[in-house]
Design a protein around this motif. Structure first.
Motif, mmCIF file in Angstrom:
data_model
loop_
_atom_site.group_PDB
_atom_site.id
_atom_site.type_symbol
_atom_site.label_atom_id
_atom_site.label_comp_id
_atom_site.label_asym_id
_atom_site.label_seq_id
_atom_site.Cartn_x
_atom_site.Cartn_y
_atom_site.Cartn_z
ATOM 1 N N GLY A 1 0.722 -1.289 0.058
ATOM 2 C CA GLY A 1 -0.029 -0.080 -0.019
ATOM 3 C C GLY A 1 0.752 1.257 0.124
ATOM 4 N N ALA A 2 0.684 1.899 -1.068
ATOM 5 C CA ALA A 2 1.693 3.156 -1.234
ATOM 6 C C ALA A 2 0.722 4.505 -1.117
ATOM 7 C CB ALA A 2 2.299 3.294 -2.486
ATOM 8 N N GLY A 3 -0.194 4.651 -0.176
ATOM 9 C CA GLY A 3 -0.807 5.791 0.224
ATOM 10 C C GLY A 3 0.318 6.642 1.161
ATOM 11 N N ILE A 4 0.008 7.621 1.805
ATOM 12 C CA ILE A 4 0.708 8.334 2.539
ATOM 13 C C ILE A 4 1.320 7.658 3.687
ATOM 14 C CG2 ILE A 4 -0.869 9.632 4.067
ATOM 15 C CD1 ILE A 4 0.532 12.296 3.912
ATOM 16 N N ILE A 5 0.504 6.673 4.199
ATOM 17 C CA ILE A 5 1.106 6.072 5.247
ATOM 18 C C ILE A 5 2.143 5.050 4.989
ATOM 19 C CG2 ILE A 5 0.515 4.419 7.442
ATOM 20 C CD1 ILE A 5 -0.546 7.133 7.967
ATOM 21 N N GLY A 6 1.779 4.211 3.903
ATOM 22 C CA GLY A 6 2.831 2.997 3.607
ATOM 23 C C GLY A 6 4.265 3.854 2.976
ATOM 24 N N ALA A 7 3.945 4.800 2.129
ATOM 25 C CA ALA A 7 4.996 5.560 1.369
ATOM 26 C C ALA A 7 5.888 6.296 2.365
ATOM 27 C CB ALA A 7 4.457 6.365 0.226
ATOM 28 N N SER A 8 5.304 6.842 3.466
ATOM 29 C CA SER A 8 6.224 7.305 4.456
ATOM 30 C C SER A 8 7.075 6.382 5.188
ATOM 31 C CB SER A 8 5.432 8.247 5.420
ATOM 32 O OG SER A 8 4.439 9.397 4.805
ATOM 33 N N ILE A 9 6.482 5.459 5.541
ATOM 34 C CA ILE A 9 7.377 4.166 6.368
ATOM 35 C C ILE A 9 8.188 3.679 5.422
ATOM 36 C CG2 ILE A 9 7.160 2.003 7.010
ATOM 37 C CD1 ILE A 9 4.117 2.504 7.895
ATOM 38 N N CYS A 10 7.934 3.495 4.154
ATOM 39 C CA CYS A 10 8.963 3.198 2.880
ATOM 40 C C CYS A 10 10.121 4.203 3.010
ATOM 41 C CB CYS A 10 8.287 2.921 1.579
ATOM 42 S SG CYS A 10 9.348 2.889 0.429
ATOM 43 N N TRP A 11 9.715 5.395 3.078
ATOM 44 C CA TRP A 11 10.751 6.239 2.769
ATOM 45 C C TRP A 11 11.662 6.222 3.833
ATOM 46 C CZ3 TRP A 11 10.446 11.734 4.937
ATOM 47 C CH2 TRP A 11 11.334 12.420 4.655
ATOM 48 N N LYS A 12 11.186 6.186 5.376
ATOM 49 C CA LYS A 12 11.941 6.239 6.497
ATOM 50 C C LYS A 12 12.855 5.044 6.492
ATOM 51 C CE LYS A 12 10.863 9.575 8.977
ATOM 52 N NZ LYS A 12 11.672 10.531 9.542
ATOM 53 N N LEU A 13 12.407 3.951 6.059
ATOM 54 C CA LEU A 13 13.178 2.726 6.018
ATOM 55 C C LEU A 13 14.392 2.720 5.114
ATOM 56 C CD1 LEU A 13 10.365 -0.101 6.335
ATOM 57 C CD2 LEU A 13 11.886 0.586 8.268
ATOM 58 N N ALA A 14 13.988 3.222 3.769
ATOM 59 C CA ALA A 14 14.904 3.465 2.789
ATOM 60 C C ALA A 14 15.976 4.153 3.308
ATOM 61 C CB ALA A 14 14.482 3.981 1.784
ATOM 62 N N ARG A 15 15.754 5.687 4.132
ATOM 63 C CA ARG A 15 16.705 6.415 4.811
ATOM 64 C C ARG A 15 17.484 5.615 5.703
ATOM 65 N NH1 ARG A 15 14.834 11.227 6.948
ATOM 66 N NH2 ARG A 15 16.264 12.576 5.862
ATOM 67 N N ALA A 16 17.026 4.702 6.298
ATOM 68 C CA ALA A 16 17.701 3.970 7.344
ATOM 69 C C ALA A 16 18.757 2.962 6.670
ATOM 70 C CB ALA A 16 16.890 3.228 8.506
ATOM 71 N N GLY A 17 18.705 2.764 5.534
ATOM 72 C CA GLY A 17 19.628 1.805 4.836
ATOM 73 C C GLY A 17 18.839 0.533 4.231
ATOM 74 N N LEU A 18 17.629 0.370 4.790
ATOM 75 C CA LEU A 18 17.035 -1.098 4.005
ATOM 76 C C LEU A 18 16.683 -1.214 2.440
ATOM 77 C CD1 LEU A 18 16.618 -1.052 7.369
ATOM 78 C CD2 LEU A 18 14.569 -2.377 7.049
ATOM 79 N N ARG A 19 16.807 -2.226 2.166
ATOM 80 C CA ARG A 19 16.239 -2.389 0.762
ATOM 81 C C ARG A 19 14.944 -2.555 0.740
ATOM 82 N NH1 ARG A 19 19.161 -7.362 -0.985
ATOM 83 N NH2 ARG A 19 18.780 -7.634 1.229
ATOM 84 N N VAL A 20 14.109 -1.750 0.216
ATOM 85 C CA VAL A 20 12.407 -1.716 0.507
ATOM 86 C C VAL A 20 12.022 -1.755 -0.905
ATOM 87 C CG1 VAL A 20 10.482 -0.580 1.587
ATOM 88 C CG2 VAL A 20 12.828 -0.209 2.146
ATOM 89 N N THR A 21 10.885 -2.784 -1.073
ATOM 90 C CA THR A 21 9.913 -2.678 -2.189
ATOM 91 C C THR A 21 8.568 -2.369 -1.784
ATOM 92 O OG1 THR A 21 11.143 -4.577 -3.055
ATOM 93 C CG2 THR A 21 8.735 -4.388 -3.850
ATOM 94 N N LEU A 22 7.979 -1.210 -2.483
ATOM 95 C CA LEU A 22 6.774 -0.609 -2.141
ATOM 96 C C LEU A 22 5.744 -1.214 -3.262
ATOM 97 C CD1 LEU A 22 5.190 1.592 -0.627
ATOM 98 C CD2 LEU A 22 5.851 3.132 -2.160
ATOM 99 N N LEU A 23 4.596 -1.687 -2.823
ATOM 100 C CA LEU A 23 3.885 -2.311 -3.673
ATOM 101 C C LEU A 23 2.434 -1.491 -3.586
ATOM 102 C CD1 LEU A 23 3.681 -6.004 -2.567
ATOM 103 C CD2 LEU A 23 4.953 -5.130 -4.350
ATOM 104 N N ASP A 24 1.746 -1.384 -4.697
ATOM 105 C CA ASP A 24 0.404 -0.666 -4.761
ATOM 106 C C ASP A 24 -0.405 -1.487 -5.718
ATOM 107 O OD1 ASP A 24 -0.819 1.887 -3.220
ATOM 108 O OD2 ASP A 24 -1.874 1.270 -5.186
ATOM 109 N N ALA A 25 -1.704 -1.652 -5.415
ATOM 110 C CA ALA A 25 -2.745 -2.079 -6.240
ATOM 111 C C ALA A 25 -3.060 -1.240 -7.544
ATOM 112 C CB ALA A 25 -3.919 -2.432 -5.802
ATOM 113 N N GLY A 26 -2.955 0.389 -7.236
ATOM 114 C CA GLY A 26 -3.060 1.174 -8.299
ATOM 115 C C GLY A 26 -1.991 1.619 -8.390
ATOM 116 N N THR A 27 -1.769 3.299 -8.057
ATOM 117 C CA THR A 27 -0.730 4.111 -8.398
ATOM 118 C C THR A 27 -0.368 4.613 -6.775
ATOM 119 O OG1 THR A 27 -2.071 5.814 -8.714
ATOM 120 C CG2 THR A 27 -1.228 4.687 -10.562
#
Ligand SMILES: Cc1cc2nc3c(=O)[nH]c(=O)nc-3n(C[C@H](O)[C@H](O)[C@H](O)COP(=O)(O)OP(=O)(O)OC[C@H]3O[C@@H](n4cnc5c(N)ncnc54)[C@H](O)[C@@H]3O)c2cc1C
Length: 359
Positions: A12-38
């Motif tokens: 889920g790449a709404g503001i919640i999922g995408a914000s968590i994703c960004w924080k994890l990526a900044r912390a150095g994790l390799r992240v995949t962000l999935l969304d059913a739509g856009t």
């Protein structure tokens, strides 16, 4: 787990999922962000963007603590996101004016403001001259008004655009049109599968599919029943006015007006329990338009240039669902209902720090 697997999958790449994703990526994790739509295509596209505990909270509960903490985090969240994405974000700490049209409404506002102050939500009563100075466009009489200096607004579409750019720059793999159907948990890993049978593996996953979060089956290890997510539809309408005709947010009961820096002015809203019905209902639009015109008569000659609807992610839980699912490798981040734009920074901070073990 395949060696090329990401460290974390965000569903889920709404503001919640995408914000968590960004924080994890900044912390150095390799992240995949999935969304059913856009990315940012659902509630986070539809939301008005009020960052306004003053209009939402009046009791001491989990929503209050999160709202105040996230409100404090917003300026830094926006500044970092702008710096890393190069996307300019329309964010303003403009305050909000709450209006009463008669003595009953005025008494209700006064008691509410008195309840809110000890909770950490300041407000000041306004007299007629304060009101006309602060909102010159307000060209009618009011029985009373209160100013909430802490309330702010943001354009959530700017935020999700910036999150997408910043995440891509941090090497996040973004997969749009990827609808997760099942999450399989084992003791130390997560497998996410879509309806075509494609599967991804990671050491951790976050379920952040907004109002759709309960449509995804979770299996593997035994968990307590997860809080049910469901949609609460809301309509908004828009007017194109000259920029700076409205400074603060203007509110009366469930009616509100806020203006983007471009002059685009949003009126809301409705609260509808109609499932995932995407239609824009002409009758609801007329009702919002009538209430907006009553709140600000200057709008009555203005044309409604846009009308849209979205699905607030509600949940059967006392607050937003923002926690690890028991001791599994799955984190839950949904059910932010009317406040997901406001609560994105605090949710991203808490969930990402738990996943990285820095909480
Ligand atoms: C009319 C209206 C006005 C609002 N006004 C405000 C406001 O002023 N202030 C405020 O703070 N909040 C407001 N909100 C609430 C706010 O918009 C939401 O709380 C917030 O956007 C929720 O973000 P989210 O990321 O959880 O959900 P969403 O933005 O809905 O994101 C969920 C994502 O999950 C994806 N998804 C769904 N199913 C799957 C699947 N199976 N696999 C993969 N991906 C999937 C969807 O495509 C979607 O992109 C408003 C909402 C509405 C509708």
């Amino acid at each position: 787990m395949p060696s090329h697997s990401p460290d974390a999958i965000i569903i889920g790449a709404g503001i919640i999922g995408a914000s968590i994703c960004w924080k994890l990526a900044r912390a150095g994790l390799r992240v995949t962000l999935l969304d059913a739509g856009t990315v940012g295509g659902e509630a986070s596209w539809a939301g008005a963007g009020m960052l306004a505990p003053g209009g939402e909270v009046e009791t001491r509960d989990i929503w209050l603590d999160l709202a105040l903490e996230s409100q404090r985090m917003y300026p830094a969240y926006v500044a970092e996101l702008e710096a890393e994405s190069g996307v300019s974000i329309d964010y303003r700490r403009c305050g909000a004016v709450e209006i009463a049209f008669d003595d009953t409404e005025c008494q209700a506002l006064t008691s509410r403001a008195a309840l809110q102050r000890p909770l950490g939500i300041p407000s000041q009563p306004m007299d007629r001259s304060d009101l006309h100075r602060m909102v010159p466009a307000f060209d009618r009489d009011a029985a009373g008004a209160f100013f909430y200096p802490g309330d702010a607004m943001v354009d959530p579409r700017d935020i999700t655009r910036a999150l997408r750019t910043a995440s891509s720059a941090a090497s996040v793999e973004i997969r749009e049109g990827w609808r997760a159907a099942r999450i399989d948990l084992s003791a130390d890993a997560v497998r996410v599968e879509n309806s075509r049978g494609d599967a991804l593996h990671a050491a951790a996953a976050v379920l952040a599919a907004g109002a759709w979060s309960s449509e995804i089956a979770v299996s593997g290890i035994t968990l307590p029943e997860l809080p049910r997510a469901f949609p609460v539809k809301g309509h908004l309408t828009g007017y194109q006015l000259s920029p700076r005709t409205l400074g603060p947010i203007l509110r009366r009961g469930h009616t509100y007006l806020l203006q983007r820096s471009s002059g685009f002015t949003i009126a809301g809203t409705s609260t509808e329990h109609v499932g995932f019905d995407r239609s824009v209902d002409a009758q609801v639009v007329r009702d919002i338009t009538a209430r907006a015109g009553e709140l600000l008569p200057a709008l009555e000659g203005e044309r409604v240039v846009a009308a849209w609807a979205g699905f607030r992610p509600a949940a059967d839980s006392p607050g937003p669902v923002s926690q690890r699912a028991a001791d599994s490798r799955l984190w839950l981040a949904y059910g932010h209902y009317r406040n997901g734009i406001l609560l994105a920074p605090v949710t991203a901070d808490r969930i990402s720090r738990e996943i990285t073990g820095t909480a």
